[in-house]
Design an enzyme around this catalytic site. Structure first.
Site, PDB file in Angstrom:
ATOM      1  N   ALA A 121       1.084  -1.021   0.156  1.00  0.00           N
ATOM      2  CA  ALA A 121       0.092  -0.008  -0.085  1.00  0.00           C
ATOM      3  C   ALA A 121       0.864   1.210   0.030  1.00  0.00           C
ATOM      4  O   ALA A 121       1.281   2.005   1.110  1.00  0.00           O
ATOM      5  CB  ALA A 121      -0.929  -0.163   1.340  1.00  0.00           C
ATOM      6  N   LEU A 122       1.416   1.739  -1.327  1.00  0.00           N
ATOM      7  CA  LEU A 122       2.146   2.818  -1.287  1.00  0.00           C
ATOM      8  C   LEU A 122       1.493   3.960  -2.244  1.00  0.00           C
ATOM      9  O   LEU A 122       1.423   5.244  -1.622  1.00  0.00           O
ATOM     10  CB  LEU A 122       3.393   2.475  -2.074  1.00  0.00           C
ATOM     11  N   THR A 123       0.989   3.640  -3.239  1.00  0.00           N
ATOM     12  CA  THR A 123       0.201   4.356  -4.355  1.00  0.00           C
ATOM     13  C   THR A 123      -1.062   5.304  -3.734  1.00  0.00           C
ATOM     14  O   THR A 123      -1.761   4.725  -2.680  1.00  0.00           O
ATOM     15  CB  THR A 123      -0.028   3.866  -5.630  1.00  0.00           C
ATOM     16  N   PRO A 125      -3.838   8.972  -4.324  1.00  0.00           N
ATOM     17  CA  PRO A 125      -4.391   9.765  -5.326  1.00  0.00           C
ATOM     18  C   PRO A 125      -3.371  10.572  -5.903  1.00  0.00           C
ATOM     19  O   PRO A 125      -3.413  10.971  -7.109  1.00  0.00           O
ATOM     20  CB  PRO A 125      -5.613  10.251  -4.859  1.00  0.00           C
ATOM     21  N   ALA A 127       0.005  10.640  -5.233  1.00  0.00           N
ATOM     22  CA  ALA A 127       1.552  10.186  -5.087  1.00  0.00           C
ATOM     23  C   ALA A 127       1.464   8.820  -5.855  1.00  0.00           C
ATOM     24  O   ALA A 127       1.252   7.673  -5.143  1.00  0.00           O
ATOM     25  CB  ALA A 127       1.743   9.974  -3.713  1.00  0.00           C
ATOM     26  N   GLY A 128       2.004   8.746  -7.211  1.00  0.00           N
ATOM     27  CA  GLY A 128       2.057   7.655  -8.021  1.00  0.00           C
ATOM     28  C   GLY A 128       3.496   7.107  -8.267  1.00  0.00           C
ATOM     29  O   GLY A 128       3.933   6.587  -7.488  1.00  0.00           O
ATOM     30  N   GLN A 280       4.463  -9.775 -47.973  1.00  0.00           N
ATOM     31  CA  GLN A 280       5.750  -9.292 -47.275  1.00  0.00           C
ATOM     32  C   GLN A 280       5.572  -8.458 -46.093  1.00  0.00           C
ATOM     33  O   GLN A 280       6.125  -8.433 -44.817  1.00  0.00           O
ATOM     34  CB  GLN A 280       6.760  -8.875 -48.306  1.00  0.00           C
ATOM     35  N   GLU A 364       4.290   0.066 -11.995  1.00  0.00           N
ATOM     36  CA  GLU A 364       5.929   0.120 -11.446  1.00  0.00           C
ATOM     37  C   GLU A 364       6.679   1.250 -12.100  1.00  0.00           C
ATOM     38  O   GLU A 364       7.934   1.083 -12.213  1.00  0.00           O
ATOM     39  CB  GLU A 364       6.263  -1.500 -11.839  1.00  0.00           C
ATOM     40  N   THR A 366       5.976   4.679 -14.636  1.00  0.00           N
ATOM     41  CA  THR A 366       5.421   5.056 -15.734  1.00  0.00           C
ATOM     42  C   THR A 366       6.874   5.018 -16.607  1.00  0.00           C
ATOM     43  O   THR A 366       8.057   5.324 -16.082  1.00  0.00           O
ATOM     44  CB  THR A 366       4.796   6.521 -15.968  1.00  0.00           C
TER      45      THR A 366
END
Length: 385
Positions: A121-123, A125, A127-128, A280, A364, A366
């Site tokens: 649980a890191l991300t 609204p 802080a991504g 081709q 992980e 962007t």
């Protein structure tokens, strides 16, 4: 792991993926749920703990071995890997990197067996890809920590038994400091998990928002004990670096599947009385995708070697995550193009993988964040102007 034993593990996982999971892909996509028997089979195979130390019940794979395993797991829906990915990756590694011996002994065997499902649980609204701006807070009240805040897009949150929660414990410290990590069991009063998100793709892998309203945990819940206070950011970065190589290998496995689907379709589909594989321009699309896949595989294996050796745990993971995520997106796009109108239809594998692949350029870290990390690491002070 002994080479023969590892080869046997890879063979078993390959059979499991191709014989049991691949036939269920459409059902998993339609129902947005992983079948219970697949989850139990994964537990028995040790897939919930392949990256965790043997002393705690895991398989103890090196990063190089893990990458090869992920190639096999990536051949099917990414929701399979997501089911146990956080246990092996960013959540399990929180304890491996920063936990006390008591915390490791208590949690890791159950995480490795799959009896406990862990969430990272890191991300938040706001802080991504840059978690240093997180606003969830924790303060000490007597012998308990009180946590308040919200987390977003948390993988496995609706199913999790324990959350590795990152919260700011020193509001006056610089952004990358003053953050700590806490073990918060599901069901703790004040912890609420929102309904699962309805995503574009990767159905069967559940994410949700998680809210903390005066959540109280004992002082022993601080990961690392007193030594872990205000060290959560460095713990997170160590876990994320491992996760970037891990997820890059998954993308390589998906690219292999997409090439196989493209070749199979071009070898059987006729247009104007001819197999489209004889055209081709179609051949060029397949050649480009095979080349991308080949380069991605080599890049991941080199990054894994350097990670194991400790010679590159920053630039390499970012380079391989950046390249692999952009690579698999190109391969997925070409696969849809080769299939023509059929590639746009639900129920066709490449349409599903096209939706699944889009997320890799976002989570992980962007692609743009990877560019910044790589450039700053190479340029040093020059990058700051």
């Amino acid at each position: 792991m002994d080479a023969a034993d590892f080869s046997a593990v890879l063979s078993e996982v390959r059979r499991f993926v191709r014989d049991r999971v691949v036939p269920l892909e459409a059902e998993i996509d339609e129902t947005d749920e992983m079948p219970a028997d697949i989850r139990e089979a994964a537990k028995k195979m040790g897939l919930f703990g392949f990256a965790l130390p043997e002393e705690y019940g895991g398989l103890g794979l090196s990063m190089y071995e893990e990458a090869q395993l992920m190639f096999e797991l990536g051949y099917t829906t990414p929701s399979l890997r997501s089911m146990f990915g956080t246990n092996n990756g960013i959540a399990g590694h929180v304890l491996m990197v920063g936990g006390t011996e008591e915390q490791k002994a208590h949690w890791l065997p159950r995480i490795a067996s799959g009896d406990v499902l862990a969430s990272f649980a890191l991300t938040e609204p706001e802080a991504g890809s840059d978690p240093s701006t997180l606003t969830t807070k924790a303060h000490l009240d007597g012998d308990e920590w009180v946590i308040n805040g919200a987390k977003r897009y948390i993988t496995n949150a609706p199913l999790a038994d324990v959350f590795m929660v990152f919260a700011r414990t020193d509001p006056d410290a610089p952004r990358t400091r003053g953050i700590s990590t806490f073990l918060v069991p599901a069901g703790t009063p004040g912890l609420t998990v929102a309904p699962k998100d309805h995503k574009m793709g990767q159905f069967g892998a559940w994410t949700a928002d998680v809210f903390f309203d005066d959540v109280r945990v004992p002082a022993s819940a601080l990961v690392g004990g007193d030594d872990g206070l205000n060290r959560g950011f460095s713990t997170a970065m160590g876990c994320i670096a491992h996760g970037r190589v891990h997820i890059s290998a998954l993308m390589v496995g998906m690219a292999e599947r997409l090439v196989d689907e493209s070749v199979a379709y071009a070898s059987t589909r006729k247009q104007s009385g001819k197999l489209i594989g004889s055209f081709q321009l179609v051949q060029g699309l397949i050649a480009d995708s095979q080349t991308d896949y080949y380069a991605g595989r080599a890049t991941v294996l080199e990054a894994a070697r350097a990670f194991d050796a400790g010679t590159d745990t920053k630039i390499g993971p970012s380079c391989t995550k950046y390249f692999a995520s952009e690579m698999v997106w190109r391969v997925a796009d070409r696969a849809v193009q080769i299939h023509g109108g059929a590639g746009y239809m639900r129920g066709v594998a490449v349409e599903r993988f096209y939706r699944d692949a889009r997320l890799f350029r976002i989570y992980e870290g962007t692609s743009q964040i990877q560019q910044v990390i790589i450039a700053k690491a190479l340029l040093g002070e020059a990058a700051r102007g």
